[in-house]
Scaffold this motif. Structure first.
Motif, PDB file in Angstrom:
ATOM      1  N   GLU A   4      42.894   1.985  53.514  1.00  0.00           N
ATOM      2  CA  GLU A   4      43.884   2.983  52.950  1.00  0.00           C
ATOM      3  C   GLU A   4      43.132   4.297  53.674  1.00  0.00           C
ATOM      4  O   GLU A   4      44.035   5.209  54.448  1.00  0.00           O
ATOM      5  CB  GLU A   4      44.093   3.239  51.804  1.00  0.00           C
ATOM      6  N   ASP A   5      42.029   4.591  53.252  1.00  0.00           N
ATOM      7  CA  ASP A   5      41.450   5.749  53.898  1.00  0.00           C
ATOM      8  C   ASP A   5      41.168   5.947  55.366  1.00  0.00           C
ATOM      9  O   ASP A   5      41.653   7.115  55.982  1.00  0.00           O
ATOM     10  CB  ASP A   5      40.058   6.152  53.344  1.00  0.00           C
ATOM     11  N   SER A   6      41.159   4.727  55.873  1.00  0.00           N
ATOM     12  CA  SER A   6      41.125   4.879  57.395  1.00  0.00           C
ATOM     13  C   SER A   6      42.535   5.132  58.025  1.00  0.00           C
ATOM     14  O   SER A   6      42.474   5.841  58.985  1.00  0.00           O
ATOM     15  CB  SER A   6      40.460   3.494  57.671  1.00  0.00           C
ATOM     16  N   LEU A  46      39.056   4.107  65.712  1.00  0.00           N
ATOM     17  CA  LEU A  46      38.327   4.531  64.566  1.00  0.00           C
ATOM     18  C   LEU A  46      37.631   3.223  63.917  1.00  0.00           C
ATOM     19  O   LEU A  46      37.972   2.342  63.825  1.00  0.00           O
ATOM     20  CB  LEU A  46      39.241   4.978  63.493  1.00  0.00           C
ATOM     21  N   GLY A  47      36.256   3.597  63.902  1.00  0.00           N
ATOM     22  CA  GLY A  47      35.547   2.513  63.314  1.00  0.00           C
ATOM     23  C   GLY A  47      34.966   3.192  61.880  1.00  0.00           C
ATOM     24  O   GLY A  47      34.466   4.399  61.689  1.00  0.00           O
ATOM     25  N   CYS A  48      34.471   2.221  60.674  1.00  0.00           N
ATOM     26  CA  CYS A  48      34.157   2.801  59.554  1.00  0.00           C
ATOM     27  C   CYS A  48      32.676   2.489  59.554  1.00  0.00           C
ATOM     28  O   CYS A  48      32.320   1.980  60.549  1.00  0.00           O
ATOM     29  CB  CYS A  48      34.916   1.849  58.329  1.00  0.00           C
ATOM     30  N   LYS A  49      32.002   2.811  58.315  1.00  0.00           N
ATOM     31  CA  LYS A  49      30.733   2.650  58.008  1.00  0.00           C
ATOM     32  C   LYS A  49      30.615   0.994  57.663  1.00  0.00           C
ATOM     33  O   LYS A  49      31.117   0.603  57.115  1.00  0.00           O
ATOM     34  CB  LYS A  49      30.111   3.320  57.009  1.00  0.00           C
ATOM     35  N   ASP A 104      30.911   7.709  71.336  1.00  0.00           N
ATOM     36  CA  ASP A 104      31.625   6.799  72.459  1.00  0.00           C
ATOM     37  C   ASP A 104      32.026   5.699  72.093  1.00  0.00           C
ATOM     38  O   ASP A 104      33.468   5.287  72.628  1.00  0.00           O
ATOM     39  CB  ASP A 104      30.235   6.624  73.538  1.00  0.00           C
ATOM     40  N   CYS A 105      31.594   4.782  71.285  1.00  0.00           N
ATOM     41  CA  CYS A 105      32.250   3.445  70.808  1.00  0.00           C
ATOM     42  C   CYS A 105      31.530   3.029  69.658  1.00  0.00           C
ATOM     43  O   CYS A 105      30.650   3.581  68.951  1.00  0.00           O
ATOM     44  CB  CYS A 105      31.667   2.533  71.922  1.00  0.00           C
ATOM     45  N   ILE A 106      32.642   2.208  69.082  1.00  0.00           N
ATOM     46  CA  ILE A 106      32.388   1.540  67.719  1.00  0.00           C
ATOM     47  C   ILE A 106      32.445  -0.024  67.879  1.00  0.00           C
ATOM     48  O   ILE A 106      32.574  -0.488  69.108  1.00  0.00           O
ATOM     49  CB  ILE A 106      33.674   1.977  66.902  1.00  0.00           C
ATOM     50  N   VAL A 107      32.221  -0.761  66.896  1.00  0.00           N
ATOM     51  CA  VAL A 107      31.862  -2.239  66.885  1.00  0.00           C
ATOM     52  C   VAL A 107      33.288  -2.754  66.620  1.00  0.00           C
ATOM     53  O   VAL A 107      34.202  -2.616  66.029  1.00  0.00           O
ATOM     54  CB  VAL A 107      30.965  -2.505  66.195  1.00  0.00           C
ATOM     55  N   GLY A 108      33.387  -4.215  67.393  1.00  0.00           N
ATOM     56  CA  GLY A 108      34.825  -4.805  67.326  1.00  0.00           C
ATOM     57  C   GLY A 108      34.685  -5.374  66.096  1.00  0.00           C
ATOM     58  O   GLY A 108      35.865  -6.211  65.480  1.00  0.00           O
ATOM     59  N   ALA A 109      33.568  -5.545  65.106  1.00  0.00           N
ATOM     60  CA  ALA A 109      33.653  -6.089  63.910  1.00  0.00           C
ATOM     61  C   ALA A 109      34.766  -5.340  62.892  1.00  0.00           C
ATOM     62  O   ALA A 109      35.475  -5.760  61.991  1.00  0.00           O
ATOM     63  CB  ALA A 109      32.348  -5.898  63.182  1.00  0.00           C
ATOM     64  N   PHE A 110      34.941  -4.143  63.191  1.00  0.00           N
ATOM     65  CA  PHE A 110      36.221  -3.264  62.473  1.00  0.00           C
ATOM     66  C   PHE A 110      36.468  -2.180  63.482  1.00  0.00           C
ATOM     67  O   PHE A 110      35.745  -1.305  63.682  1.00  0.00           O
ATOM     68  CB  PHE A 110      35.509  -2.652  61.179  1.00  0.00           C
ATOM     69  N   MET A 111      37.562  -2.364  64.132  1.00  0.00           N
ATOM     70  CA  MET A 111      38.097  -1.648  65.224  1.00  0.00           C
ATOM     71  C   MET A 111      39.578  -1.180  64.900  1.00  0.00           C
ATOM     72  O   MET A 111      40.553  -2.036  65.144  1.00  0.00           O
ATOM     73  CB  MET A 111      37.860  -2.000  66.587  1.00  0.00           C
ATOM     74  N   LEU A 112      39.948  -0.330  64.463  1.00  0.00           N
ATOM     75  CA  LEU A 112      41.187   0.398  63.955  1.00  0.00           C
ATOM     76  C   LEU A 112      41.761   1.084  65.213  1.00  0.00           C
ATOM     77  O   LEU A 112      41.225   2.267  65.660  1.00  0.00           O
ATOM     78  CB  LEU A 112      41.331   1.155  62.710  1.00  0.00           C
ATOM     79  N   VAL A 113      42.747   0.758  65.690  1.00  0.00           N
ATOM     80  CA  VAL A 113      43.330   1.237  67.029  1.00  0.00           C
ATOM     81  C   VAL A 113      44.870   1.529  66.933  1.00  0.00           C
ATOM     82  O   VAL A 113      45.616   0.691  66.539  1.00  0.00           O
ATOM     83  CB  VAL A 113      43.027   0.387  68.282  1.00  0.00           C
ATOM     84  N   ALA A 166      41.308   7.790  78.553  1.00  0.00           N
ATOM     85  CA  ALA A 166      42.692   8.108  78.520  1.00  0.00           C
ATOM     86  C   ALA A 166      42.832   9.201  77.718  1.00  0.00           C
ATOM     87  O   ALA A 166      44.050   9.698  77.265  1.00  0.00           O
ATOM     88  CB  ALA A 166      43.456   6.907  78.052  1.00  0.00           C
ATOM     89  N   ASN A 167      41.551   9.776  77.204  1.00  0.00           N
ATOM     90  CA  ASN A 167      41.723  11.474  76.540  1.00  0.00           C
ATOM     91  C   ASN A 167      41.842  10.930  74.962  1.00  0.00           C
ATOM     92  O   ASN A 167      42.422  12.064  74.467  1.00  0.00           O
ATOM     93  CB  ASN A 167      42.501  12.171  77.308  1.00  0.00           C
ATOM     94  N   TRP A 168      41.641  10.012  74.402  1.00  0.00           N
ATOM     95  CA  TRP A 168      41.814   9.790  73.232  1.00  0.00           C
ATOM     96  C   TRP A 168      40.471   9.915  72.448  1.00  0.00           C
ATOM     97  O   TRP A 168      39.407   9.481  73.261  1.00  0.00           O
ATOM     98  CB  TRP A 168      42.138   8.310  72.929  1.00  0.00           C
ATOM     99  N   LYS A 169      40.409  10.375  71.293  1.00  0.00           N
ATOM    100  CA  LYS A 169      39.151  10.425  70.505  1.00  0.00           C
ATOM    101  C   LYS A 169      38.921   8.955  69.805  1.00  0.00           C
ATOM    102  O   LYS A 169      39.713   8.354  69.552  1.00  0.00           O
ATOM    103  CB  LYS A 169      39.042  11.456  69.447  1.00  0.00           C
ATOM    104  N   ILE A 170      37.510   8.883  69.646  1.00  0.00           N
ATOM    105  CA  ILE A 170      37.008   7.821  69.071  1.00  0.00           C
ATOM    106  C   ILE A 170      36.329   8.174  67.763  1.00  0.00           C
ATOM    107  O   ILE A 170      35.134   9.003  68.236  1.00  0.00           O
ATOM    108  CB  ILE A 170      36.336   6.694  69.860  1.00  0.00           C
ATOM    109  N   ILE A 171      36.359   7.830  66.614  1.00  0.00           N
ATOM    110  CA  ILE A 171      35.767   8.326  65.537  1.00  0.00           C
ATOM    111  C   ILE A 171      34.972   7.260  64.557  1.00  0.00           C
ATOM    112  O   ILE A 171      35.321   6.280  64.475  1.00  0.00           O
ATOM    113  CB  ILE A 171      36.660   8.894  64.583  1.00  0.00           C
ATOM    114  N   TYR A 172      33.644   7.789  64.272  1.00  0.00           N
ATOM    115  CA  TYR A 172      32.950   6.834  63.378  1.00  0.00           C
ATOM    116  C   TYR A 172      33.312   7.589  61.927  1.00  0.00           C
ATOM    117  O   TYR A 172      32.863   8.690  61.683  1.00  0.00           O
ATOM    118  CB  TYR A 172      31.346   7.215  63.849  1.00  0.00           C
ATOM    119  N   TYR A 173      33.970   6.632  61.152  1.00  0.00           N
ATOM    120  CA  TYR A 173      34.356   7.268  60.017  1.00  0.00           C
ATOM    121  C   TYR A 173      33.674   6.866  58.585  1.00  0.00           C
ATOM    122  O   TYR A 173      33.688   5.629  58.287  1.00  0.00           O
ATOM    123  CB  TYR A 173      35.941   7.043  59.683  1.00  0.00           C
ATOM    124  N   SER A 174      32.595   7.775  58.140  1.00  0.00           N
ATOM    125  CA  SER A 174      31.834   7.018  57.085  1.00  0.00           C
ATOM    126  C   SER A 174      32.294   7.189  55.908  1.00  0.00           C
ATOM    127  O   SER A 174      31.478   6.364  54.933  1.00  0.00           O
ATOM    128  CB  SER A 174      30.345   8.155  57.111  1.00  0.00           C
TER     129      SER A 174
END
Length: 293
Positions: A104-106, A119-122, A178-187, A218-226
């Motif tokens: 929900e938060d993501s 977006l990748g979570c903690k 730059d990048c997040i892990v495929g274990a949790f990858m919200l796209v 492609a000019n999208w942001k990638i976020i680490y969301y703690s």
């Protein structure tokens, strides 16, 4: 549909069951479904999963996709991506547990930040320490050199040497990476429409980094969301019998990524040094594993 979750199972009944239950046992305030892709399991795990989640399957909450052989993580996810029409897609490993209001938060963060493509979570390990792979820099020559020579481990708080896993940044803050892990990858589905699916040249490593590279290009942001968290039982889904294959695929992914995104931008001597580093360390690792066994 607000969210479609893709989970790939490969002979991990208990882990996959736990992952799915961590999602469906929580009252999610949005519409979602789950695509469970079996990657050619031979242990009967997919039959047990079908039986365990029969009701959810009949209700349309869980959809099963069955592969007759294991053709890799990217291939399995792409099968589901071809069918999904949801606003957001989540790649979720079968050895994870979703904690509290993570989903929900993501989703709320993505809804309020329209320029975020992924977006990748903690991601924490069972001992509550951070899975360092959940926030990374792209492995260009310098970043990889600092990692391979051990400088990143010697000086983890250095902004120069600690770039591989961003160890100089606070793990409890949210920021662009730059990048997040495929274990949790919200796209965002719009992002996938622009950049395409996962590259199936990567068997089980590197496809997430490659996807992130294309998303940022492609000019999208990638976020680490703690503020959102999952537990990652890292390695629990990998059989000891696969050690040799896993080691090879890990370093082959480095080779593929370098050739695809960096080779043309570096002189031949840098490329030669990169190849030597990748395959030299790969050979040493495999020899060490052989001696250990």
């Amino acid at each position: 549909m607000d969210l479609s979750i893709i989970i790939v199972n490969y002979e991990t009944y208990d882990l996959t069951k736990q992952t799915i239950e961590s999602v469906i046992n929580h009252d999610q305030p949005f519409e979602y479904d789950i695509y469970l892709v079996d990657n050619g399991s031979k242990d009967g795990s997919i039959d047990k999963l079908k039986k365990r989640f029969l009701k959810e399957s009949e209700d349309g909450l869980i959809k099963f996709i069955i592969n007759i052989e294991n053709r890799g993580f990217a291939f399995a996810n792409n099968l589901a991506l071809q069918e999904i029409k949801s606003k957001y897609i989540l790649l979720l490993n079968s050895d994870t547990v979703v904690v509290n209001n993570c989903l929900e938060d993501s989703l709320n963060y993505m809804n309020y930040h329209k320029d975020v493509g992924a977006l990748g979570c903690k991601v924490v390990l069972p001992d509550s320490t951070l899975d360092k792979a959940c926030r990374r820099s792209f492995p260009d020559f310098n970043v990889s050199f600092y990692r391979m020579t051990g400088l990143s481990r010697l000086f983890p708080k250095s902004e120069r040497f600690g770039r591989y896993n961003l160890t100089y940044l606070n793990e409890d803050e949210t920021y662009e990476v730059d990048c997040i892990v495929g274990a949790f990858m919200l796209v965002r589905s719009q992002t996938i429409q622009e950049v395409g699916f996962l590259d199936e040249s990567f068997f089980m490593y590197g496809e997430d980094i490659d996807w992130c590279y294309r998303i940022k290009a492609a000019n999208w942001k990638i976020i680490y969301y703690s503020d959102a968290k999952i537990i990652h039982y890292k390695g629990a889904s990998n059989s000891k019998k696969q050690n040799k294959r896993l080691t090879y695929e890990f370093y082959r992914a480095m080779y593929l990524f370098y050739n695809k995104h960096y080779k043309d931008g570096y002189p031949w001597i840098t490329t030669a040094a990169t190849y030597l580093g990748i395959w030299g360390i790969c050979s040493l690792k495999m020899f060490k594993n052989y001696i250990t066994r």
